[in-house]
Design a protein around this motif. Structure first.
Motif, PDB file in Angstrom:
ATOM      1  N   GLY A 148      -3.793 -36.469  54.684  1.00 60.32           N
ATOM      2  CA  GLY A 148      -3.665 -35.201  53.975  1.00 60.32           C
ATOM      3  C   GLY A 148      -4.529 -34.108  54.554  1.00 60.32           C
ATOM      4  O   GLY A 148      -4.808 -33.102  53.903  1.00 60.32           O
ATOM      5  N   GLY A 149      -4.997 -34.272  55.769  1.00 62.96           N
ATOM      6  CA  GLY A 149      -5.860 -33.293  56.435  1.00 62.96           C
ATOM      7  C   GLY A 149      -6.676 -33.974  57.514  1.00 62.96           C
ATOM      8  O   GLY A 149      -6.429 -35.130  57.857  1.00 62.96           O
ATOM      9  N   GLU A 150      -7.659 -33.244  58.053  1.00 61.61           N
ATOM     10  CA  GLU A 150      -8.541 -33.844  59.054  1.00 61.61           C
ATOM     11  C   GLU A 150      -9.423 -34.888  58.374  1.00 61.61           C
ATOM     12  O   GLU A 150     -10.250 -34.561  57.523  1.00 61.61           O
ATOM     13  N   ALA A 151      -9.240 -36.159  58.739  1.00 60.00           N
ATOM     14  CA  ALA A 151     -10.019 -37.255  58.137  1.00 60.00           C
ATOM     15  C   ALA A 151     -11.262 -37.489  58.976  1.00 60.00           C
ATOM     16  O   ALA A 151     -11.177 -37.908  60.122  1.00 60.00           O
ATOM     17  N   LEU A 152     -12.427 -37.203  58.408  1.00 54.47           N
ATOM     18  CA  LEU A 152     -13.681 -37.307  59.154  1.00 54.47           C
ATOM     19  C   LEU A 152     -14.616 -38.259  58.431  1.00 54.47           C
ATOM     20  O   LEU A 152     -15.610 -37.864  57.824  1.00 54.47           O
ATOM     21  N   GLY A 153     -14.275 -39.520  58.494  1.00 53.36           N
ATOM     22  CA  GLY A 153     -15.065 -40.506  57.782  1.00 53.36           C
ATOM     23  C   GLY A 153     -16.317 -40.949  58.504  1.00 53.36           C
ATOM     24  O   GLY A 153     -17.178 -41.604  57.933  1.00 53.36           O
ATOM     25  N   SER A 154     -16.430 -40.599  59.790  1.00 51.16           N
ATOM     26  CA  SER A 154     -17.584 -41.042  60.575  1.00 51.16           C
ATOM     27  C   SER A 154     -17.833 -40.055  61.698  1.00 51.16           C
ATOM     28  O   SER A 154     -17.034 -39.144  61.954  1.00 51.16           O
ATOM     29  N   THR A 155     -18.971 -40.253  62.375  1.00 52.00           N
ATOM     30  CA  THR A 155     -19.290 -39.422  63.539  1.00 52.00           C
ATOM     31  C   THR A 155     -18.252 -39.612  64.635  1.00 52.00           C
ATOM     32  O   THR A 155     -17.877 -38.658  65.328  1.00 52.00           O
ATOM     33  N   ALA A 156     -17.777 -40.843  64.789  1.00 49.17           N
ATOM     34  CA  ALA A 156     -16.740 -41.115  65.793  1.00 49.17           C
ATOM     35  C   ALA A 156     -15.472 -40.318  65.497  1.00 49.17           C
ATOM     36  O   ALA A 156     -14.813 -39.816  66.419  1.00 49.17           O
ATOM     37  N   ASP A 157     -15.138 -40.178  64.212  1.00 54.39           N
ATOM     38  CA  ASP A 157     -13.975 -39.383  63.842  1.00 54.39           C
ATOM     39  C   ASP A 157     -14.181 -37.908  64.169  1.00 54.39           C
ATOM     40  O   ASP A 157     -13.250 -37.214  64.609  1.00 54.39           O
ATOM     41  N   ALA A 168      -3.390 -20.835  62.111  1.00 55.15           N
ATOM     42  CA  ALA A 168      -4.766 -21.247  61.811  1.00 55.15           C
ATOM     43  C   ALA A 168      -5.332 -20.463  60.626  1.00 55.15           C
ATOM     44  O   ALA A 168      -6.034 -21.035  59.772  1.00 55.15           O
ATOM     45  N   ALA A 169      -5.034 -19.180  60.547  1.00 53.45           N
ATOM     46  CA  ALA A 169      -5.537 -18.364  59.438  1.00 53.45           C
ATOM     47  C   ALA A 169      -4.933 -18.796  58.116  1.00 53.45           C
ATOM     48  O   ALA A 169      -5.625 -18.860  57.086  1.00 53.45           O
ATOM     49  N   GLU A 170      -3.635 -19.099  58.117  1.00 53.57           N
ATOM     50  CA  GLU A 170      -2.980 -19.548  56.891  1.00 53.57           C
ATOM     51  C   GLU A 170      -3.579 -20.861  56.391  1.00 53.57           C
ATOM     52  O   GLU A 170      -3.812 -21.035  55.193  1.00 53.57           O
ATOM     53  N   GLN A 171      -3.860 -21.747  57.329  1.00 47.68           N
ATOM     54  CA  GLN A 171      -4.471 -23.024  56.940  1.00 47.68           C
ATOM     55  C   GLN A 171      -5.861 -22.798  56.360  1.00 47.68           C
ATOM     56  O   GLN A 171      -6.267 -23.464  55.397  1.00 47.68           O
ATOM     57  N   ALA A 172      -6.600 -21.852  56.941  1.00 50.38           N
ATOM     58  CA  ALA A 172      -7.941 -21.557  56.429  1.00 50.38           C
ATOM     59  C   ALA A 172      -7.875 -20.946  55.034  1.00 50.38           C
ATOM     60  O   ALA A 172      -8.722 -21.239  54.175  1.00 50.38           O
ATOM     61  N   MET A 173      -6.889 -20.106  54.779  1.00 49.61           N
ATOM     62  CA  MET A 173      -6.778 -19.453  53.463  1.00 49.61           C
ATOM     63  C   MET A 173      -6.352 -20.426  52.375  1.00 49.61           C
ATOM     64  O   MET A 173      -6.852 -20.364  51.246  1.00 49.61           O
ATOM     65  N   THR A 174      -5.441 -21.320  52.711  1.00 51.06           N
ATOM     66  CA  THR A 174      -4.946 -22.252  51.699  1.00 51.06           C
ATOM     67  C   THR A 174      -5.821 -23.488  51.568  1.00 51.06           C
ATOM     68  O   THR A 174      -5.818 -24.147  50.522  1.00 51.06           O
ATOM     69  N   GLY A 175      -6.553 -23.803  52.647  1.00 53.52           N
ATOM     70  CA  GLY A 175      -7.382 -25.001  52.640  1.00 53.52           C
ATOM     71  C   GLY A 175      -6.581 -26.281  52.671  1.00 53.52           C
ATOM     72  O   GLY A 175      -7.101 -27.360  52.362  1.00 53.52           O
ATOM     73  N   GLN A 176      -5.294 -26.171  53.034  1.00 55.71           N
ATOM     74  CA  GLN A 176      -4.418 -27.333  53.052  1.00 55.71           C
ATOM     75  C   GLN A 176      -3.903 -27.581  54.461  1.00 55.71           C
ATOM     76  O   GLN A 176      -3.845 -26.682  55.297  1.00 55.71           O
ATOM     77  N   SER A 177      -3.499 -28.808  54.699  1.00 56.91           N
ATOM     78  CA  SER A 177      -2.918 -29.167  55.984  1.00 56.91           C
ATOM     79  C   SER A 177      -1.568 -28.474  56.150  1.00 56.91           C
ATOM     80  O   SER A 177      -0.863 -28.207  55.165  1.00 56.91           O
ATOM     81  N   ILE A 178      -1.208 -28.157  57.374  1.00 58.36           N
ATOM     82  CA  ILE A 178       0.090 -27.550  57.640  1.00 58.36           C
ATOM     83  C   ILE A 178       1.215 -28.577  57.538  1.00 58.36           C
ATOM     84  O   ILE A 178       2.393 -28.207  57.524  1.00 58.36           O
ATOM     85  N   PHE A 179       0.860 -29.869  57.448  1.00 55.40           N
ATOM     86  CA  PHE A 179       1.875 -30.919  57.406  1.00 55.40           C
ATOM     87  C   PHE A 179       2.171 -31.341  55.968  1.00 55.40           C
ATOM     88  O   PHE A 179       1.261 -31.517  55.157  1.00 55.40           O
ATOM     89  N   LEU A 180       3.449 -31.493  55.688  1.00 55.38           N
ATOM     90  CA  LEU A 180       3.878 -31.958  54.373  1.00 55.38           C
ATOM     91  C   LEU A 180       3.658 -33.470  54.253  1.00 55.38           C
ATOM     92  O   LEU A 180       3.529 -34.158  55.260  1.00 55.38           O
ATOM     93  N   PRO A 181       3.626 -34.007  53.034  1.00 58.66           N
ATOM     94  CA  PRO A 181       3.579 -35.473  52.873  1.00 58.66           C
ATOM     95  C   PRO A 181       4.831 -36.114  53.454  1.00 58.66           C
ATOM     96  O   PRO A 181       5.932 -35.550  53.377  1.00 58.66           O
ATOM     97  N   MET A 182       4.693 -37.306  54.006  1.00 57.09           N
ATOM     98  CA  MET A 182       5.801 -37.952  54.692  1.00 57.09           C
ATOM     99  C   MET A 182       6.903 -38.410  53.758  1.00 57.09           C
ATOM    100  O   MET A 182       8.061 -38.530  54.158  1.00 57.09           O
ATOM    101  N   GLY A 183       6.587 -38.685  52.506  1.00 64.64           N
ATOM    102  CA  GLY A 183       7.585 -39.225  51.599  1.00 64.64           C
ATOM    103  C   GLY A 183       7.599 -40.744  51.648  1.00 64.64           C
ATOM    104  O   GLY A 183       6.824 -41.379  52.365  1.00 64.64           O
ATOM    105  N   ASP A 184       8.512 -41.328  50.893  1.00 67.24           N
ATOM    106  CA  ASP A 184       8.585 -42.787  50.796  1.00 67.24           C
ATOM    107  C   ASP A 184      10.038 -43.227  50.927  1.00 67.24           C
ATOM    108  O   ASP A 184      10.890 -42.842  50.119  1.00 67.24           O
TER     109      ASP A 184
END
Length: 392
Positions: A56-65, A177-193
């Motif tokens: 759902g966005g940039e996943a930064l769980g560690s320094t390696a990420d 990039a500006a739109e993503q910064a304003m909304t705070g959301q990923s530009i990608f939609l959920p994949m669905g099921d």
């Protein structure tokens, strides 16, 4: 006035018929080596996208990420794509030159290239619908269909058109990039099921990003045509000064120009504004053009060194480049098998792990391509496209 290709020294392609493929052992090393290496960057970019979608966005769980995310922004994202676009333009100009040297008139060649472009669009739409929404084949096909006439433009006209298009490519990436910064959301939609929901997801995402990809591709496409006209990659020894300048200027510019967006994506630039993001996104695109050309130039310089003493690694990478369409599609088949909800449904949420998966898949394709080379087997996708294009 239209540009007429010069014949210069005899071209091996002139001895082949209008419907026969150039034998693999007579192809230039540099373009195929570049395609083979850049498939690694394509894999890195695509697995990172899947990590973002699943998280759902940039996943930064560690320094390696964080390192993987920043590295992707500076070395991969919008860097490999321009290089492949330049190589596509280069290949299109090669077809034009070879068929013209064989005595075919422009209307015949134009019809051939348009037919090839339409089939690329078909390949791309099917690819986007069934495997991966980030398809580039239909984008290339549409681009060639619209801009086929530029193959006859003078050098100066190509340069002017490319320069004038740079701000447009930068602006559209800056807006994203500006739109993503304003909304705070990923530009990608959920994949669905499920298959149907993911099919809708892929087609929806493709409809959203394809116009951006087309606009961003024009500059490297034009530069690739210009480079092919002067046989920069086919005869790299004649262009060493140009290649060295492109490599040693383009790559540092690409890295430095990608740094602001890398800091944003890695979450080490606190308090940035949408205007900051817009600037970083636009700069990232322009620097990506420079990096793409720099990568191509560096690989061409390496090819000069390796041309007289090719080893098994060079042969394998060249074989992969010769079958780049086949293995580009094969990568997407792997992503579908790994990440789709109706297959393995692997929950990839780590950019560092995504990079590892990309490298492993790419290495596998290198081995498979080399096995095909040893058996003198062409890529099935390349064979299909040629048969459809030449109707034979």
């Amino acid at each position: 006035m239209p540009h007429t290709p010069t014949t210069g020294s005899p071209n091996p392609a002139t001895t082949t018929s209008a419907t026969s493929a150039l034998p693999l052992d007579r192809r230039s090393l540099a373009p195929d080596l570049a395609r083979g290496v850049m498939l690694l960057f394509i894999a890195l970019a695509h697995t990172h996208i899947f990590a973002m979608i699943i998280s759902g966005g940039e996943a930064l769980g560690s320094t390696a990420d964080q390192i993987a995310t920043a590295g992707n922004a500076m070395f991969v994202e919008l860097r490999a794509y321009p290089m492949f676009a330049a190589l596509f333009g280069y290949g299109l100009a090669q077809i034009y030159r070879r068929r013209t040297e064989q005595g075919h008139e422009w209307p015949w060649v134009r019809a051939l290239l348009r037919r090839r472009s339409r089939w690329l669009i078909v390949f791309g739409v099917v690819h986007a619908a069934l495997l991966f929404f980030g398809d580039i084949l239909a984008v290339y096909g549409l681009l060639a269909l619209i801009f086929v006439g530029v193959l006859r433009f003078r050098d100066r006209t190509l340069v002017v058109l490319a320069v004038l298009w740079v701000p447009l490519g930068a602006t559209i990436q800056g807006v994203v990039a500006a739109e993503q910064a304003m909304t705070g959301q990923s530009i990608f939609l959920p994949m669905g099921d499920g298959f149907v929901e993911e099919l809708v997801f892929r087609l929806t995402m493709y409809a959203m990003i394809a116009p951006v990809m087309v606009i961003s591709t024009v500059v490297p496409f034009l530069v690739g045509i210009l480079a092919a006209r002067h046989r920069v990659l086919e005869e790299p020894r004649r262009h060493l000064k140009l290649l060295r300048g492109a490599a040693f200027a383009g790559l540092p510019l690409g890295v430095l120009g990608g740094l602001p967006l890398a800091l944003i994506k890695a979450e080490v630039w606190p308090g940035y504004s949408p205007l900051d993001a817009m600037f970083a996104g636009g700069l990232h695109q322009v620097a990506g053009y420079a990096a793409g050309f720099g990568y191509a130039a560096l690989i061409a310089l390496i090819a000069v060194r390796l041309s007289d003493r090719r080893g098994p690694i060079t042969n394998a990478l060249e074989a992969l480049g010769q079958r780049s369409l086949t293995f580009y599609l094969a990568q997407s088949a792997v992503w579908a098998a790994l990440f789709a909800s109706y297959t393995l449904h692997f929950q990839l949420t780590s950019p560092a792990l995504a990079a590892g998966i990309a490298v492993a898949v790419w290495l596998t394709t290198v081995v498979l391509a080399d096995l095909m080379r040893r058996r003198n087997t062409r890529g099935p996708a390349e064979v299909a496209l040629r048969r459809l294009t030449y109707r034979s």
